[in-house]
Design a protein around this motif. Sequence first.
Motif, short mmCIF file in Angstrom:
data_model
loop_
_atom_site.label_atom_id
_atom_site.label_comp_id
_atom_site.label_asym_id
_atom_site.label_seq_id
_atom_site.Cartn_x
_atom_site.Cartn_y
_atom_site.Cartn_z
N GLY A 178 -2.28 3.40 31.61
CA GLY A 178 -2.94 3.34 30.37
C GLY A 178 -2.75 4.28 29.36
N ASP A 179 -2.41 5.45 29.79
CA ASP A 179 -2.39 6.73 29.08
C ASP A 179 -1.42 6.51 27.89
OD1 ASP A 179 -4.04 8.14 30.50
OD2 ASP A 179 -2.75 9.63 31.26
N ASP A 180 -1.66 7.06 26.74
CA ASP A 180 -0.50 7.16 25.52
C ASP A 180 0.14 8.37 26.14
OD1 ASP A 180 -1.64 5.11 24.29
OD2 ASP A 180 -2.84 6.41 22.56
N ILE A 181 1.71 8.20 26.19
CA ILE A 181 2.34 9.33 26.47
C ILE A 181 2.94 10.01 25.25
CG2 ILE A 181 4.30 9.81 27.57
CD1 ILE A 181 2.15 8.88 29.57
N LEU A 182 2.38 11.41 24.86
CA LEU A 182 2.83 12.09 23.66
C LEU A 182 4.30 12.76 24.09
CD1 LEU A 182 1.68 12.71 20.96
CD2 LEU A 182 0.87 14.79 21.88
N PHE A 183 5.45 12.28 23.24
CA PHE A 183 6.53 12.77 23.38
C PHE A 183 6.94 14.00 22.49
CE2 PHE A 183 9.73 9.89 25.39
CZ PHE A 183 8.87 9.12 26.22
N PRO A 184 7.17 15.08 23.05
CA PRO A 184 7.38 16.29 22.07
C PRO A 184 8.33 16.20 21.17
CG PRO A 184 8.00 16.71 24.23
CD PRO A 184 7.51 15.37 24.36
#
Length: 280
Positions: free
Chosen positions: A105-111
């Motif tokens: 359920g997390d939003d995955i922040l792509f660098p």
Amino acid sequence: MAFWDSLIRFTASEDKETYWAELHLHTHVELGLEVDGFSSIQALENGEGSKRVTVKKLLAPTPNPATPIYCIGLNYRNHAEEAKLTPPSCPPMWFKPAAALANHGDDILFPTVAHTNFPDFEGELTVILRGPIKSIAKEDVISSILGYTIGNDLTARMFQDPKRTGGQYTYAKAFDAFAPLGPRLVHPSKFTPSAPTSVTTRVNGKVVQQSPLDFIFPVAEIVSYLSQGTTLPYGSAIMTGTPAGVGWFQDPQTPLHDGDVVEVEIQPIGILRNRILFER
């Protein structure tokens, strides 16, 4: 000792503390469930000190989130074939750091560095160890497995290019939150990690991977191999490899994009779901 068929790890609405709770396999994993929460798996198995609480946020179902994550590559013949690589004689392995762990359920922040280096998905069965173990035989592995969950070995694929990194995969896969796990942990007595059970990965609802769990190296062989001369800590997570269909080989023009939703499904474990967001 209390028996369980699946567990969830979560924070509670009432006090924001972290708990473990048992769920029957037929119970859908969702927020808002009222459950008997325990402070640890040991407390749950001993029936000690439960508290009635409400599931606010699901967490990766590992009792030791501070450990690195073991990753196995080229463990499906169909993936080796699409990559035009010879199946190895030993399981290829690398680590993701503990900071790579993320939750269902997390939003995955792509660098930013990953945006233009082919951000990609890899749906994988993941083993959680009861451990610690060291130098165990294959026939002794089953008693060392705490349970099974689902993982997504997120990758910035271009950094796997041997000309750039000498064939080392860790940098491509070790960014923060690049190892979401969940949504639940299923007891090894309730799940057999082999065909015909399948893994299915979807991006925005479109199936991009679908394969039986037809491993080159079965789970017992992987765990035994990794443990030779090496202590595998309690709660270690082992991603067991991905099948054919990863984006790099399936359609080199369509990597993951900002806002994409990736789902990895293995039943009866469930569906691991995360949204990809690009760092600004």
